[in-house]
Design a protein around this motif. Structure first.
Motif, PDB file in Angstrom:
ATOM      1  N   VAL A 189       0.836  -1.195   0.000  1.00 15.99           N
ATOM      2  CA  VAL A 189       0.000   0.000   0.000  1.00 15.99           C
ATOM      3  C   VAL A 189       0.882   1.260   0.000  1.00 15.99           C
ATOM      4  N   HIS A 190       0.598   2.157  -0.905  1.00 14.06           N
ATOM      5  CA  HIS A 190       1.304   3.435  -0.974  1.00 14.06           C
ATOM      6  C   HIS A 190       0.567   4.435  -0.090  1.00 14.06           C
ATOM      7  N   ILE A 191       1.278   5.021   0.875  1.00 18.63           N
ATOM      8  CA  ILE A 191       0.677   5.986   1.800  1.00 18.63           C
ATOM      9  C   ILE A 191       0.734   7.371   1.163  1.00 18.63           C
ATOM     10  N   PHE A 192      -0.421   7.990   1.045  1.00 17.66           N
ATOM     11  CA  PHE A 192      -0.554   9.253   0.306  1.00 17.66           C
ATOM     12  C   PHE A 192      -1.051  10.333   1.265  1.00 17.66           C
ATOM     13  N   PHE A 193      -0.167  11.210   1.687  1.00 20.45           N
ATOM     14  CA  PHE A 193      -0.537  12.315   2.564  1.00 20.45           C
ATOM     15  C   PHE A 193      -1.082  13.464   1.708  1.00 20.45           C
ATOM     16  N   SER A 194      -2.326  13.869   1.979  1.00 22.73           N
ATOM     17  CA  SER A 194      -2.939  14.970   1.246  1.00 22.73           C
ATOM     18  C   SER A 194      -3.238  16.104   2.219  1.00 22.73           C
ATOM     19  N   ALA A 195      -2.546  17.226   2.015  1.00 24.96           N
ATOM     20  CA  ALA A 195      -2.716  18.394   2.876  1.00 24.96           C
ATOM     21  C   ALA A 195      -3.452  19.489   2.113  1.00 24.96           C
ATOM     22  N   HIS A 196      -4.161  20.321   2.846  1.00 20.27           N
ATOM     23  CA  HIS A 196      -4.794  21.475   2.200  1.00 20.27           C
ATOM     24  C   HIS A 196      -3.697  22.400   1.695  1.00 20.27           C
ATOM     25  N   GLY A 197      -3.815  22.845   0.452  1.00 22.69           N
ATOM     26  CA  GLY A 197      -2.788  23.684  -0.140  1.00 22.69           C
ATOM     27  C   GLY A 197      -2.951  25.149   0.214  1.00 22.69           C
ATOM     28  N   VAL A 198      -1.912  25.913  -0.089  1.00 20.38           N
ATOM     29  CA  VAL A 198      -1.948  27.378  -0.005  1.00 20.38           C
ATOM     30  C   VAL A 198      -1.229  27.909  -1.237  1.00 20.38           C
ATOM     31  N   GLU A 230       6.172   2.959   0.868  1.00 28.86           N
ATOM     32  CA  GLU A 230       6.516   4.216   0.226  1.00 28.86           C
ATOM     33  C   GLU A 230       5.411   5.231   0.492  1.00 28.86           C
ATOM     34  N   HIS A 231       5.775   6.515   0.437  1.00 29.85           N
ATOM     35  CA  HIS A 231       4.767   7.527   0.723  1.00 29.85           C
ATOM     36  C   HIS A 231       4.985   8.741  -0.166  1.00 29.85           C
ATOM     37  N   THR A 232       3.907   9.535  -0.296  1.00 30.54           N
ATOM     38  CA  THR A 232       3.896  10.754  -1.101  1.00 30.54           C
ATOM     39  C   THR A 232       3.173  11.844  -0.322  1.00 30.54           C
ATOM     40  N   LEU A 233       3.640  13.077  -0.454  1.00 31.70           N
ATOM     41  CA  LEU A 233       2.950  14.232   0.102  1.00 31.70           C
ATOM     42  C   LEU A 233       2.493  15.122  -1.042  1.00 31.70           C
ATOM     43  N   ALA A 234       1.202  15.482  -1.050  1.00 25.21           N
ATOM     44  CA  ALA A 234       0.660  16.362  -2.083  1.00 25.21           C
ATOM     45  C   ALA A 234      -0.341  17.318  -1.444  1.00 25.21           C
ATOM     46  N   TYR A 235      -0.837  18.270  -2.250  1.00 27.75           N
ATOM     47  CA  TYR A 235      -1.683  19.341  -1.728  1.00 27.75           C
ATOM     48  C   TYR A 235      -2.977  19.450  -2.535  1.00 27.75           C
ATOM     49  N   GLN A 236      -4.081  19.587  -1.827  1.00 29.67           N
ATOM     50  CA  GLN A 236      -5.404  19.612  -2.449  1.00 29.67           C
ATOM     51  C   GLN A 236      -6.090  20.954  -2.252  1.00 29.67           C
ATOM     52  N   SER A 237      -7.283  21.062  -2.847  1.00 25.73           N
ATOM     53  CA  SER A 237      -8.236  22.156  -2.612  1.00 25.73           C
ATOM     54  C   SER A 237      -7.779  23.506  -3.156  1.00 25.73           C
ATOM     55  N   ARG A 238      -6.978  23.519  -4.210  1.00 24.91           N
ATOM     56  CA  ARG A 238      -6.554  24.810  -4.761  1.00 24.91           C
ATOM     57  C   ARG A 238      -7.722  25.478  -5.484  1.00 24.91           C
ATOM     58  N   VAL A 239      -7.678  26.802  -5.528  1.00 21.29           N
ATOM     59  CA  VAL A 239      -8.731  27.603  -6.155  1.00 21.29           C
ATOM     60  C   VAL A 239      -8.078  28.636  -7.055  1.00 21.29           C
ATOM     61  N   GLY A 240      -8.591  28.790  -8.264  1.00 19.14           N
ATOM     62  CA  GLY A 240      -8.130  29.847  -9.149  1.00 19.14           C
ATOM     63  C   GLY A 240      -6.907  29.458  -9.958  1.00 19.14           C
ATOM     64  N   PRO A 241      -6.434  30.381 -10.809  1.00 20.61           N
ATOM     65  CA  PRO A 241      -5.359  30.077 -11.751  1.00 20.61           C
ATOM     66  C   PRO A 241      -3.954  30.274 -11.193  1.00 20.61           C
ATOM     67  N   VAL A 242      -3.796  30.838  -9.981  1.00 18.18           N
ATOM     68  CA  VAL A 242      -2.457  31.077  -9.454  1.00 18.18           C
ATOM     69  C   VAL A 242      -1.823  29.758  -9.029  1.00 18.18           C
ATOM     70  N   GLU A 243      -0.502  29.771  -8.933  1.00 15.71           N
ATOM     71  CA  GLU A 243       0.213  28.551  -8.575  1.00 15.71           C
ATOM     72  C   GLU A 243       0.137  28.323  -7.066  1.00 15.71           C
ATOM     73  N   TRP A 244      -0.203  27.087  -6.690  1.00 20.24           N
ATOM     74  CA  TRP A 244      -0.257  26.685  -5.287  1.00 20.24           C
ATOM     75  C   TRP A 244       0.889  25.714  -5.021  1.00 20.24           C
ATOM     76  N   LEU A 264      -3.748   2.450  -2.752  1.00 14.29           N
ATOM     77  CA  LEU A 264      -3.455   3.809  -2.297  1.00 14.29           C
ATOM     78  C   LEU A 264      -4.230   4.089  -1.011  1.00 14.29           C
ATOM     79  N   LEU A 265      -3.502   4.537   0.011  1.00  9.82           N
ATOM     80  CA  LEU A 265      -4.116   4.905   1.284  1.00  9.82           C
ATOM     81  C   LEU A 265      -3.928   6.402   1.498  1.00  9.82           C
ATOM     82  N   VAL A 266      -5.019   7.163   1.450  1.00  8.68           N
ATOM     83  CA  VAL A 266      -4.954   8.618   1.566  1.00  8.68           C
ATOM     84  C   VAL A 266      -5.063   9.021   3.037  1.00  8.68           C
ATOM     85  N   VAL A 267      -4.144   9.882   3.456  1.00 13.80           N
ATOM     86  CA  VAL A 267      -4.114  10.381   4.833  1.00 13.80           C
ATOM     87  C   VAL A 267      -4.369  11.883   4.798  1.00 13.80           C
TER      88      VAL A 267
END
Length: 387
Positions: A189-198, A230-244, A264-267
């Motif tokens: 299982v791949h551990i997938f950390f999903s954080a709120h983006g800025v 193995e694990h991955t960190l990514a960012y969610q919930s972006r809004v608009g055209p600017v880069e997050w 895939l296990l999302v955290v």
């Protein structure tokens, strides 16, 4: 010591469908959420964005039952924390203050004054600090303390972030381990950390420590978990055209699928309670994306909610904050001048009176263009999917 209180801070969420539009207006009217150089445009722009987005947001809330469970869960967390504090010998009253919906922070402060609290611990339910979350709430409270003489008699301690607390790390690790152990082949299982983006500019221009704290939090959890996954960190919930902050969750999921990941296990690492970003965005949108991309098994770690180890970690943190010297808002929102709350200050450097006039004219033209695009339904913002 006198009467002790704890103020839990959170974002807030619409309780029912009818609340979605005013909730979005409150959200986007905050200059820590959308940063523009002209304060007089903040509320008109918030009205425009909330008007454009509320129907789509309403549909998302319908998919999870018609409203956000955030208030209910936060109040359950407050009740659990108050009960545990009393068991530990600390008679404290716990209050809930939301930034953008009921019960608003102002409502919580009114109760705190009514109950004549003398010592207050201010605890954001955001494990990692960001100028758009904890920073925004601290900024609001600092203004309230400056305007209300009655609040100056309350000795308070502001807690900026607490992601490194052993109890929090342990609770997160336990939830991940439980989900892994339910899998017939947990090591795959791949551990997938999903954080709120800025927005990236918050980090690079304003000095927001959020990305660094998220990365450090991920490291601490993986070390405590002590698994070979193995694990991955990514960012969610972006809004608009600017880069997050990158990688974006949707891009990372498709890339993992292309590389052969099937389990895939999302955290949800930056969330301590279930709400729209976990129940709809992760459980529905990202699950569908993962399955379409070829991932066979999509799992998700539940939010902490009232996990007993998590609540005990908060209780210990409160007790320590009561016993330790006070941390003021100015220490939290402007630590060593590293975090600048208002990067729009750079728009003011070196501007002449004539330049201000031209900036105002350009801003007005831009706002009129937005209104025209709203009315006609055509324009550059529609073409890039923002409207």
């Amino acid at each position: 010591m006198g009467r002790v209180g704890v103020l839990l801070l959170n974002l807030g969420g619409p309780d029912q469908i009818e609340d979605v539009r005013p909730f979005l207006f409150n959200l986007f009217a905050d200059p820590e959420i959308i940063r523009i150089p002209f304060p007089w445009m903040q509320k008109p722009l918030a009205w425009l964005i909330s008007t454009l987005r509320f129907q789509k947001s309403q549909e998302n809330y319908r998919q999870i039952g018609g409203g956000s469970p955030l208030r209910r869960i936060t109040e359950e967390q407050a009740a659990s924390l108050q009960e545990l504090l009393q068991k530990k010998g600390q008679d404290a009253r716990v209050y809930v203050g939301m930034r953008y919906w009921h019960p608003f922070t102002e409502e919580a402060i009114a109760k705190i004054k009514r109950d004549r609290i003398e010592h207050l611990t201010i605890l954001p339910l955001y494990p990692q600090f960001s100028i758009s979350t904890s920073g925004s709430s601290f900024r609001q409270l600092e203004e309230m303390w400056g305007k209300d003489p009655a609040l100056k008699d309350i000795e308070y301690t502001a807690v900026p972030s607490w992601y490194q607390r052993p109890g929090y790390i342990q609770a997160m690790s336990e939830l991940i381990a439980q989900e892994l152990d339910h899998n017939p082949d947990p090591d795959r299982v791949h551990i997938f950390f999903s954080a709120h983006g800025v927005p990236l500019s918050y980090v690079e221009e304003a000095g927001d420590p959020y990305q660094r704290e998220i990365q450090d939090c991920t490291r601490l959890i993986m070390e405590h978990l002590n698994r070979s996954n193995e694990h991955t960190l990514a960012y969610q919930s972006r809004v608009g055209p600017v880069e997050w902050l990158k990688p974006y969750t949707e891009d990372a999921i498709t890339e993992l699928a292309e590389n052969g990941v099937q389990d895939l296990l999302v955290v949800p690492i930056s969330f301590v309670s279930e709400h729209i970003e976990t129940l709809q965005e992760i459980d529905m949108e990202y699950r569908e994306l993962a399955e379409e991309s070829g991932i066979l098994n999509f799992y998700r770690v539940p939010a902490l909610n009232t996990h007993p180890v998590f609540i005990e970690a908060l209780a210990d943190l409160v007790i320590e904050s009561i016993e330790s010297p006070s941390v003021k808002f100015s220490d939290v929102i402007r630590p060593s001048k590293i975090v600048k709350m208002y990067p729009q200050e750079q728009w003011e450097w070196g501007l002449t009176t004539g330049a201000e006039v031209w900036n105002g004219r350009v801003a007005m033209i831009g706002f009129v263009a937005l209104l025209l695009e709203l009315i006609t339904g055509q324009g550059p913002l529609h073409s890039i999917g923002l409207l």
